[in-house]
Design an enzyme around this catalytic site. Structure first.
Site, mmCIF file in Angstrom:
data_model
loop_
_atom_site.group_PDB
_atom_site.id
_atom_site.type_symbol
_atom_site.label_atom_id
_atom_site.label_comp_id
_atom_site.label_asym_id
_atom_site.label_seq_id
_atom_site.Cartn_x
_atom_site.Cartn_y
_atom_site.Cartn_z
ATOM 1 N N MET A 32 89.083 -44.301 30.208
ATOM 2 C CA MET A 32 87.694 -44.698 29.934
ATOM 3 C C MET A 32 86.959 -44.905 31.245
ATOM 4 O O MET A 32 87.520 -45.472 32.185
ATOM 5 C CB MET A 32 87.671 -45.986 29.124
ATOM 6 C CG MET A 32 88.139 -45.780 27.720
ATOM 7 S SD MET A 32 88.038 -47.300 26.803
ATOM 8 C CE MET A 32 88.732 -46.748 25.261
ATOM 9 N N GLN A 58 77.879 -48.927 48.015
ATOM 10 C CA GLN A 58 79.188 -48.288 47.877
ATOM 11 C C GLN A 58 79.096 -46.838 47.451
ATOM 12 O O GLN A 58 80.101 -46.174 47.249
ATOM 13 C CB GLN A 58 80.088 -49.079 46.924
ATOM 14 C CG GLN A 58 79.716 -48.974 45.453
ATOM 15 C CD GLN A 58 80.537 -49.929 44.618
ATOM 16 O OE1 GLN A 58 80.434 -51.139 44.726
ATOM 17 N NE2 GLN A 58 81.387 -49.391 43.767
ATOM 18 N N GLY A 104 78.283 -52.193 35.127
ATOM 19 C CA GLY A 104 77.615 -51.959 33.847
ATOM 20 C C GLY A 104 78.042 -50.658 33.199
ATOM 21 O O GLY A 104 79.079 -50.099 33.543
ATOM 22 N N HIS A 140 86.262 -52.149 30.267
ATOM 23 C CA HIS A 140 85.675 -53.361 30.855
ATOM 24 C C HIS A 140 85.924 -54.565 29.941
ATOM 25 O O HIS A 140 86.256 -55.657 30.409
ATOM 26 C CB HIS A 140 84.155 -53.223 31.017
ATOM 27 C CG HIS A 140 83.714 -52.141 31.950
ATOM 28 N ND1 HIS A 140 83.042 -51.016 31.528
ATOM 29 C CD2 HIS A 140 83.828 -52.011 33.295
ATOM 30 C CE1 HIS A 140 82.744 -50.258 32.571
ATOM 31 N NE2 HIS A 140 83.216 -50.825 33.657
ATOM 32 N N GLY A 193 90.487 -53.490 37.318
ATOM 33 C CA GLY A 193 91.236 -52.466 36.593
ATOM 34 C C GLY A 193 92.065 -51.610 37.544
ATOM 35 O O GLY A 193 91.595 -51.212 38.618
#
Ligand code: AMP
Length: 280
Positions: free
Chosen positions: A184, A61, A31, A37, A147
């Site tokens: 980003m 994590q 999120g 994203h 990513g």
């Protein structure tokens, strides 16, 4: 756009879609979504009939409880961005839904996790491996999009898919950057105005290091160049700067002549941990 919060509901829906022959692309996230994203969602939309995005801040994590507490949670805004990107399905489970009890399984990725993120965030990739396995088993997508900003995560997930024979394809996607070069990241919203102005130095130093490596500098010399560069910016606390083989992530002495070279950095700036990398 459909939003599901429970495993049984999303599974029932996706099964009915798969029966009609639809292919599924999956984008797992925590999120606090941004254009990086959304680029994964867009890629998935071009390659699949249905795109599913999960939003789950995975507690297992985070090796630092403070980092978990401060992780931005912006579900309403995320839903708007996903709707605008024409994402088909969102899966936003609670921690209780994902972990009715604490998993007993431990994942160990060997040398892939004794360097960089794995070394500085003990247990991080165990948490990533478990949550991504659970999500893969729940969504059962044809493809999953990750990513390259999280380069080591891509390597770990690829290894896991290979070792456990997950029946899906992993698609690595390029890092989206702000105009000033800053990668980003959901964490960027936590930077103060002053820190945000300094943050693109991370990208600048990666470019500088790449230039020097191409010119024949050794890793040791590059590390000196990087240390010297950051001595102008005491606001940064560099955790690691590594020159690594792109495939194995093992440190290398100089530019890789036969394969790709990865430059990887993690640094704290104003209490926010930022990571970035460059591959060439
Ligand atoms: P996160 O929500 O940070 O766990 O990220 C979810 C996915 O988005 C991961 O596969 C990340 O690597 C990817 N991602 C994060 N930042 C970027 C970016 N700047 N460009 C492209 N992908 C990104």
């Amino acid at each position: 756009m459909l939003i599901f919060n429970t495993i049984s509901e999303i599974q029932e829906y996706l099964k009915s879609q798969q029966k009609t022959g639809k292919t599924i692309g999956f984008v797992p996230t925590m999120g606090a979504l941004h254009a990086g994203h959304i680029s994964l969602i867009e890629r998935s939309k071009t390659e699949n009939d249905l795109t599913v995005c999960s939003i789950f801040v995975n507690p297992t994590q985070f090796n630092n409880p403070e980092d978990l507490k401060k992780y931005p949670r912006t579900l309403d805004n995320d839903s708007e961005l996903l709707q605008a990107a024409a994402c088909d399905v969102v899966f936003a489970p609670s921690a209780e839904e994902m972990y009715p009890s604490l998993p007993q399984l431990r994942m160990d990725f060997g040398t892939l996790e004794t360097v960089m993120e794995g070394k500085f965030r003990p247990g991080h990739f165990n948490g990533v491996g478990i949550v991504v396995s659970k999500l893969f088993n729940i969504i059962k997508s044809d493809k999953a999009y990750f990513g390259l900003k999280d380069l080591q995560q891509v390597a770990v997930i690829r290894q896991m898919v290979k070792d456990l024979s997950f029946d899906l394809e992993i698609i690595p996607c390029p890092t989206l950057r702000e105009i000033d070069g800053l990668a980003m990241s959901s964490r960027n919203t936590r930077l103060s105005v002053e820190a945000r102005a300094l943050a693109p130095q991370i990208y600048k130093v990666l470019n500088l290091a790449q230039e020097k490596l191409q010119a024949g500098f050794s890793t040791k010399e590059i590390q000196e160049v990087v240390n010297q560069y950051f001595s102008q910016y005491p606001e940064f606390e560099v955790e690691y700067f590594e020159v690594a083989d792109f495939d194995t992530l093992e440190p290398i002495e100089a530019k890789n002549e036969t394969g790709k070279t990865a430059l990887c950095i993690a640094a704290f700036l104003g209490g926010v941990r930022l990571i970035d990398n460059m591959v060439f």
